[in-house]
Design a protein around this motif. Structure first.
Motif, PDB file in Angstrom:
ATOM      1  N   PRO A 176       0.821  -1.212   0.000  1.00  0.00           N
ATOM      2  CA  PRO A 176       0.000   0.000   0.000  1.00  0.00           C
ATOM      3  C   PRO A 176       0.858   1.267   0.000  1.00  0.00           C
ATOM      4  O   PRO A 176       1.967   1.295   0.539  1.00  0.00           O
ATOM      5  N   LEU A 177       0.324   2.306  -0.610  1.00  0.00           N
ATOM      6  CA  LEU A 177       0.929   3.645  -0.605  1.00  0.00           C
ATOM      7  C   LEU A 177      -0.163   4.673  -0.360  1.00  0.00           C
ATOM      8  O   LEU A 177      -1.361   4.395  -0.516  1.00  0.00           O
ATOM      9  N   ILE A 178       0.268   5.848   0.005  1.00  0.00           N
ATOM     10  CA  ILE A 178      -0.639   7.002   0.057  1.00  0.00           C
ATOM     11  C   ILE A 178      -0.018   8.069  -0.832  1.00  0.00           C
ATOM     12  O   ILE A 178       1.071   8.587  -0.535  1.00  0.00           O
ATOM     13  N   VAL A 179      -0.661   8.368  -1.937  1.00  0.00           N
ATOM     14  CA  VAL A 179      -0.142   9.308  -2.919  1.00  0.00           C
ATOM     15  C   VAL A 179      -1.001  10.568  -2.901  1.00  0.00           C
ATOM     16  O   VAL A 179      -2.194  10.524  -3.226  1.00  0.00           O
ATOM     17  N   ASP A 180      -0.395  11.668  -2.466  1.00  0.00           N
ATOM     18  CA  ASP A 180      -1.122  12.947  -2.346  1.00  0.00           C
ATOM     19  C   ASP A 180      -2.410  12.771  -1.547  1.00  0.00           C
ATOM     20  O   ASP A 180      -3.475  13.301  -1.914  1.00  0.00           O
ATOM     21  N   GLY A 181      -2.313  11.978  -0.481  1.00  0.00           N
ATOM     22  CA  GLY A 181      -3.454  11.784   0.412  1.00  0.00           C
ATOM     23  C   GLY A 181      -4.419  10.708  -0.009  1.00  0.00           C
ATOM     24  O   GLY A 181      -5.348  10.390   0.754  1.00  0.00           O
ATOM     25  N   ALA A 182      -4.252  10.107  -1.177  1.00  0.00           N
ATOM     26  CA  ALA A 182      -5.178   9.077  -1.668  1.00  0.00           C
ATOM     27  C   ALA A 182      -4.539   7.696  -1.550  1.00  0.00           C
ATOM     28  O   ALA A 182      -3.329   7.534  -1.746  1.00  0.00           O
ATOM     29  N   GLU A 183      -5.342   6.689  -1.227  1.00  0.00           N
ATOM     30  CA  GLU A 183      -4.847   5.320  -1.089  1.00  0.00           C
ATOM     31  C   GLU A 183      -4.526   4.724  -2.457  1.00  0.00           C
ATOM     32  O   GLU A 183      -5.331   4.806  -3.390  1.00  0.00           O
ATOM     33  N   VAL A 184      -3.368   4.139  -2.539  1.00  0.00           N
ATOM     34  CA  VAL A 184      -2.893   3.513  -3.773  1.00  0.00           C
ATOM     35  C   VAL A 184      -2.289   2.161  -3.403  1.00  0.00           C
ATOM     36  O   VAL A 184      -1.746   1.993  -2.308  1.00  0.00           O
ATOM     37  N   VAL A 185      -2.383   1.197  -4.315  1.00  0.00           N
ATOM     38  CA  VAL A 185      -1.832  -0.133  -4.069  1.00  0.00           C
ATOM     39  C   VAL A 185      -0.934  -0.540  -5.238  1.00  0.00           C
ATOM     40  O   VAL A 185      -1.325  -0.412  -6.404  1.00  0.00           O
ATOM     41  N   ILE A 186       0.259  -1.014  -4.884  1.00  0.00           N
ATOM     42  CA  ILE A 186       1.140  -1.629  -5.881  1.00  0.00           C
ATOM     43  C   ILE A 186       0.824  -3.122  -5.903  1.00  0.00           C
ATOM     44  O   ILE A 186       0.905  -3.787  -4.876  1.00  0.00           O
ATOM     45  N   HIS A 187       0.467  -3.632  -7.059  1.00  0.00           N
ATOM     46  CA  HIS A 187       0.203  -5.062  -7.217  1.00  0.00           C
ATOM     47  C   HIS A 187       1.372  -5.702  -7.954  1.00  0.00           C
ATOM     48  O   HIS A 187       1.946  -5.110  -8.886  1.00  0.00           O
ATOM     49  N   GLY A 188       1.719  -6.907  -7.534  1.00  0.00           N
ATOM     50  CA  GLY A 188       2.805  -7.610  -8.192  1.00  0.00           C
ATOM     51  C   GLY A 188       2.682  -9.108  -8.060  1.00  0.00           C
ATOM     52  O   GLY A 188       1.764  -9.627  -7.405  1.00  0.00           O
ATOM     53  N   GLU A 189       3.606  -9.809  -8.687  1.00  0.00           N
ATOM     54  CA  GLU A 189       3.616 -11.278  -8.651  1.00  0.00           C
ATOM     55  C   GLU A 189       5.038 -11.755  -8.376  1.00  0.00           C
ATOM     56  O   GLU A 189       6.006 -11.202  -8.917  1.00  0.00           O
ATOM     57  N   LEU A 190       5.145 -12.795  -7.546  1.00  0.00           N
ATOM     58  CA  LEU A 190       6.427 -13.436  -7.261  1.00  0.00           C
ATOM     59  C   LEU A 190       6.445 -14.812  -7.916  1.00  0.00           C
ATOM     60  O   LEU A 190       5.495 -15.584  -7.770  1.00  0.00           O
ATOM     61  N   ALA A 191       7.514 -15.106  -8.641  1.00  0.00           N
ATOM     62  CA  ALA A 191       7.638 -16.398  -9.320  1.00  0.00           C
ATOM     63  C   ALA A 191       9.031 -16.972  -9.085  1.00  0.00           C
ATOM     64  O   ALA A 191      10.004 -16.244  -8.848  1.00  0.00           O
ATOM     65  N   TRP A 192       9.107 -18.300  -9.143  1.00  0.00           N
ATOM     66  CA  TRP A 192      10.381 -19.016  -9.076  1.00  0.00           C
ATOM     67  C   TRP A 192      10.755 -19.428 -10.490  1.00  0.00           C
ATOM     68  O   TRP A 192       9.951 -19.993 -11.230  1.00  0.00           O
ATOM     69  N   VAL A 193      12.008 -19.132 -10.869  1.00  0.00           N
ATOM     70  CA  VAL A 193      12.458 -19.371 -12.242  1.00  0.00           C
ATOM     71  C   VAL A 193      13.583 -20.398 -12.228  1.00  0.00           C
ATOM     72  O   VAL A 193      14.555 -20.245 -11.476  1.00  0.00           O
ATOM     73  N   PRO A 194      13.484 -21.474 -13.036  1.00  0.00           N
ATOM     74  CA  PRO A 194      14.568 -22.462 -13.072  1.00  0.00           C
ATOM     75  C   PRO A 194      15.827 -21.868 -13.689  1.00  0.00           C
ATOM     76  O   PRO A 194      15.755 -20.946 -14.511  1.00  0.00           O
ATOM     77  N   GLY A 195      16.952 -22.390 -13.286  1.00  0.00           N
ATOM     78  CA  GLY A 195      18.218 -21.870 -13.786  1.00  0.00           C
ATOM     79  C   GLY A 195      18.986 -22.903 -14.574  1.00  0.00           C
ATOM     80  O   GLY A 195      18.565 -24.060 -14.713  1.00  0.00           O
ATOM     81  N   PRO A 196      20.141 -22.516 -15.100  1.00  0.00           N
ATOM     82  CA  PRO A 196      20.981 -23.470 -15.829  1.00  0.00           C
ATOM     83  C   PRO A 196      21.557 -24.510 -14.887  1.00  0.00           C
ATOM     84  O   PRO A 196      21.799 -24.241 -13.709  1.00  0.00           O
ATOM     85  N   GLY A 197      21.770 -25.698 -15.377  1.00  0.00           N
ATOM     86  CA  GLY A 197      22.352 -26.762 -14.568  1.00  0.00           C
ATOM     87  C   GLY A 197      23.833 -26.526 -14.328  1.00  0.00           C
ATOM     88  O   GLY A 197      24.473 -25.710 -14.991  1.00  0.00           O
ATOM     89  N   PRO A 198      24.415 -27.264 -13.387  1.00  0.00           N
ATOM     90  CA  PRO A 198      25.821 -27.045 -13.036  1.00  0.00           C
ATOM     91  C   PRO A 198      26.823 -27.703 -13.985  1.00  0.00           C
ATOM     92  O   PRO A 198      28.014 -27.404 -13.917  1.00  0.00           O
ATOM     93  N   VAL A 199      26.358 -28.597 -14.866  1.00  0.00           N
ATOM     94  CA  VAL A 199      27.294 -29.385 -15.683  1.00  0.00           C
ATOM     95  C   VAL A 199      28.119 -28.488 -16.599  1.00  0.00           C
ATOM     96  O   VAL A 199      29.354 -28.567 -16.637  1.00  0.00           O
ATOM     97  N   VAL A 200      27.466 -27.632 -17.355  1.00  0.00           N
ATOM     98  CA  VAL A 200      28.181 -26.774 -18.308  1.00  0.00           C
ATOM     99  C   VAL A 200      29.143 -25.824 -17.599  1.00  0.00           C
ATOM    100  O   VAL A 200      30.313 -25.713 -18.003  1.00  0.00           O
ATOM    101  N   PRO A 201      28.719 -25.118 -16.526  1.00  0.00           N
ATOM    102  CA  PRO A 201      29.678 -24.253 -15.829  1.00  0.00           C
ATOM    103  C   PRO A 201      30.884 -25.011 -15.269  1.00  0.00           C
ATOM    104  O   PRO A 201      32.015 -24.513 -15.333  1.00  0.00           O
ATOM    105  N   VAL A 202      30.650 -26.210 -14.719  1.00  0.00           N
ATOM    106  CA  VAL A 202      31.763 -26.976 -14.155  1.00  0.00           C
ATOM    107  C   VAL A 202      32.737 -27.401 -15.256  1.00  0.00           C
ATOM    108  O   VAL A 202      33.965 -27.284 -15.099  1.00  0.00           O
TER     109      VAL A 202
END
Length: 352
Positions: A176-202
């Motif tokens: 939540p925020l208050i912008v110039d006295g008015a209520e405002v809400v930031i909406h967002g999404e959290l996600a888990w993202v797969p990464g590269p495997g360790p074989v190539v870096p090793v």
């Protein structure tokens, strides 16, 4: 074992012991700050709306995957950010000044990624107390850890299966925020993202280290140590520049290469006099760049890599630093070993 061999063995142990100690201490302590580092989590802002659901023209983003919520307020607009107990936490003035309430529990909880699990609230932290405002920015921009936008545990969320090669939603979030006295809400999404495997870096690290060992034998280890230090500085540039007020830096990526170059220069000066301490210092100078690479080692297996450079560039730099440092260390240690070798016989004493 003869006394001569025992003496040379003790000399060898005495020379190499400091090197071993510093290498072991390389990962002994955690990073004191809480900067953005490579991660599997991606938190994104989907919309900023008022109480009627109408969009609000406010620049809001997430920095470092899910590390910082960044708000930029234009001149002439006032914004207030409530804390977790609805106490006054952050306020953006119309003149660009940003202040943080030092008595807000959120101010202290947000010092670390996992909040109360890592931070003890001081006695002054009281959501009911009158605010004690402290200036933190004059640019109208501020970044802070907000525990509403990320998962509050180093463990995986129960709904995430890391064996699946797909993006998985963790949860939607609101701030939540208050912008110039008015209520405002930031909406967002959290996600888990797969990464590269360790074989190539090793494999890449093994190949790069083998090539670096050959190069160190050809041109000597010192140029390789210098290149590793310069590449560590490049990591510092990528990780530390362009961050908004409130975001933690990684100063170690500036300090470590400076230490490396300083120790290398001292070691070279001592080596001119055939002083064994010079070889030891040259070996030690390979350790700080490796420490800088270790700080960013997560980039090899995690998909979201904060910084000015692309994830592929950061991964390449980290592998190069590790390969150069390891190869230089191997070659210099072998030189030290050879200089104290048991094969070197004590000169014969001639008795008239």
């Amino acid at each position: 074992m003869t006394s001569g061999r025992m003496t040379r063995g003790l000399r060898r142990a005495a020379v190499l012991a400091p090197l071993v100690g510093i290498v072991l201490q390389l990962g002994a302590g955690p990073v004191t700050a809480d900067p953005a580092v490579p991660t599997h989590y991606r938190s994104t802002v989907t919309e900023v709306v008022d109480a009627e659901g109408d969009p609000v023209d406010l620049d809001v983003e997430v920095l470092g995957g899910d590390t910082y919520l960044v708000v930029e307020v234009p001149a002439g607009v006032e914004v207030e950010v409530p804390g977790y107990d609805d106490e006054p936490y952050i306020r953006f003035g119309s003149d660009g000044e940003v202040e943080v309430n030092q008595r807000s529990p959120a101010r202290w909880l947000n010092d670390a990624r996992y909040g109360s699990a890592e931070v003890d609230l001081p006695p002054s932290a009281d959501a009911e107390a009158p605010p004690d405002w402290g200036l933190v920015s004059r640019s109208g921009t501020y970044a802070w850890h907000d525990h509403r936008i990320h998962f509050m545990s180093p463990r995986l969320p129960p709904q995430v299966d890391s064996s699946l090669d797909e993006v998985q939603e963790v949860w939607p979030w609101e701030v939540p925020l208050i912008v110039d006295g008015a209520e405002v809400v930031i909406h967002g999404e959290l996600a888990w993202v797969p990464g590269p495997g360790p074989v190539v870096p090793v494999l890449a690290l093994i190949i790069a280290t083998a090539v670096a060992v050959l190069a160190a034998r050809s041109v000597g280890p010192d140029p390789l140590i210098g290149v590793a230090a310069l590449l560590t500085i490049a990591l510092g540039v990528s990780s530390n520049l362009g961050l908004p007020p409130g975001a933690d830096r990684l100063p170690a990526l500036w300090v470590l290469p400076a230490v490396s170059i300083g120790v290398l220069l001292i070691g070279r000066m001592l080596s001119r006099g055939d002083d064994l301490r010079g070889a030891v210092l040259r070996a030690l100078s390979a350790v700080p760049p490796a420490g800088g690479a270790v700080l960013m080692i997560g980039a090899l297996v995690r998909p979201i890599v904060p910084g000015l450079f692309s994830p592929v560039t950061i991964r390449t730099i980290v592998i190069a630093i590790l390969a150069l440092s390891i190869a230089s260390l191997i070659v210099v240690v072998r030189q030290i070993w050879a200089s104290t070798s048991l094969d070197r016989e004590e000169p014969a004493v001639v008795v008239d």
